[in-house]
Scaffold this motif. Sequence first.
Motif, PDB file in Angstrom:
ATOM      1  N   ALA A 121       0.664   1.107  -2.276  1.00  0.00           N
ATOM      2  CA  ALA A 121      -0.211   1.671  -1.495  1.00  0.00           C
ATOM      3  C   ALA A 121      -1.563   2.045  -2.488  1.00  0.00           C
ATOM      4  N   LEU A 122      -1.099   2.779  -3.628  1.00  0.00           N
ATOM      5  CA  LEU A 122      -2.021   3.170  -4.665  1.00  0.00           C
ATOM      6  C   LEU A 122      -2.742   2.042  -5.269  1.00  0.00           C
ATOM      7  N   THR A 123      -2.060   0.797  -5.683  1.00  0.00           N
ATOM      8  CA  THR A 123      -2.686  -0.143  -6.321  1.00  0.00           C
ATOM      9  C   THR A 123      -3.572  -0.933  -5.410  1.00  0.00           C
ATOM     10  N   LYS A 124      -3.162  -1.065  -3.873  1.00  0.00           N
ATOM     11  CA  LYS A 124      -3.959  -1.734  -3.041  1.00  0.00           C
ATOM     12  C   LYS A 124      -5.296  -0.805  -2.831  1.00  0.00           C
ATOM     13  N   ALA A 125      -5.174   0.391  -2.916  1.00  0.00           N
ATOM     14  CA  ALA A 125      -6.307   1.195  -2.539  1.00  0.00           C
ATOM     15  C   ALA A 125      -7.318   1.191  -3.723  1.00  0.00           C
ATOM     16  N   GLY A 126      -6.903   0.739  -4.733  1.00  0.00           N
ATOM     17  CA  GLY A 126      -8.022   0.768  -5.924  1.00  0.00           C
ATOM     18  C   GLY A 126      -8.341   2.032  -6.237  1.00  0.00           C
TER      19      GLY A 126
END
Length: 396
Positions: A319-324
Amino acid sequence: MKRFALTAIAAVISIAAFSQPAAAKDIKIAHVYDKTGALEAYAKQTQIGLMMGLDYATKGTMMVNGNKIVLIEKDSQGKPDVGKSLLAQAYGDDKVDLAIGPTSSGVALAMLPVAEEYKKILIVEPAVADSITGEKWNRYIFRTGRNSSQDAISNAVALDKPGVTIATLAQDYAFGKDGVKAFKQALSGKGAKLVHEEYLPTTTTDFTAGAQHLIDALKDKPGRKIIFVIWAGAGNPFKIADLDLKRYGIEIATGGNILPAMAAYKNFPGMEGATYYYFGIPKNPVNEWLVANHYKTYKAPPDFFTAGGMAAGIAAVEALTKAGNNLSTDNLIKTMEGMEFQTPKGKMVFRKEDHQALQSMYHFKIKVDPAFPWGVPELVRELKIEDMNIPIKNKR
């Protein structure tokens, strides 16, 4: 010329400043869990799994998009008021980006309104009660752990057959009550009949009186008779077998559990049920990594709640990766709704309607193997996401 040179230098400095990447910022995650208390054994496994999940998902760097993950641990002690206070502290004082936990369903239910008050994500792992993603749910709650309905529906597949009569033995709090309620709803009405529900305090050590109620409810019934046990933590409900249930033709059935608890399963070869996880069942790269690295570090296989902790860690990193660079709660919710991620159990999906992670469950039959000190759950059938109609129980 001097004024022109100074202006040009200032312009170069300004351009350089704008071209520099944004300064790295720590990503803070709180793990609020029952580090001490009745569910301490479960909590320890979750914590180990969470650390392994963060390690796996970040490829050993503990970094996401150039930012360092900082994990802050807090002990809810299995007490709802303590869990509630610590989560408020994590959101308010520690300024965490999201939180994970807790172990107990009772503690989880106390924590849900705190996530809503602070408008921050809480990934629930491993608390099970349906009401967490049901009537008590809010939009800030996601759950990687299985819920009571997933437990119930998978166990109903194993037990719901014509001519079967069932009585339940469960703990008298949210986990037990939601578990029985979901199990009753999962029975089709065309097969097994549920004739009695027995609830006992979580601190029960003497099961004699409860067992007698169960025996009285089942002994005169025709056909196959089963006591279905829903129990967590301390106490050994399998002591009811000492009352010579076989004399009445009564069997015991239950779901999966941690390996020490499954030592009692060796007394019930052929017992059927369904489980959330057993290290020898899933065949996928994530589980292979977990099993190999857990053996390497701890000289033992990963257990029931280790897999769940790892799933929570992987989900957080994904989630944190995809949220940028936008870690606002609204963007995280948008990112996580419908998000697929790979875990030791294979694919999980956060359902948009209630943020429950849809996942496989495993119908098993117990085999006694001298190589293991516990009853080994042999796979009968993997119940995949599409095989189970998990009800949506919130009011979204």
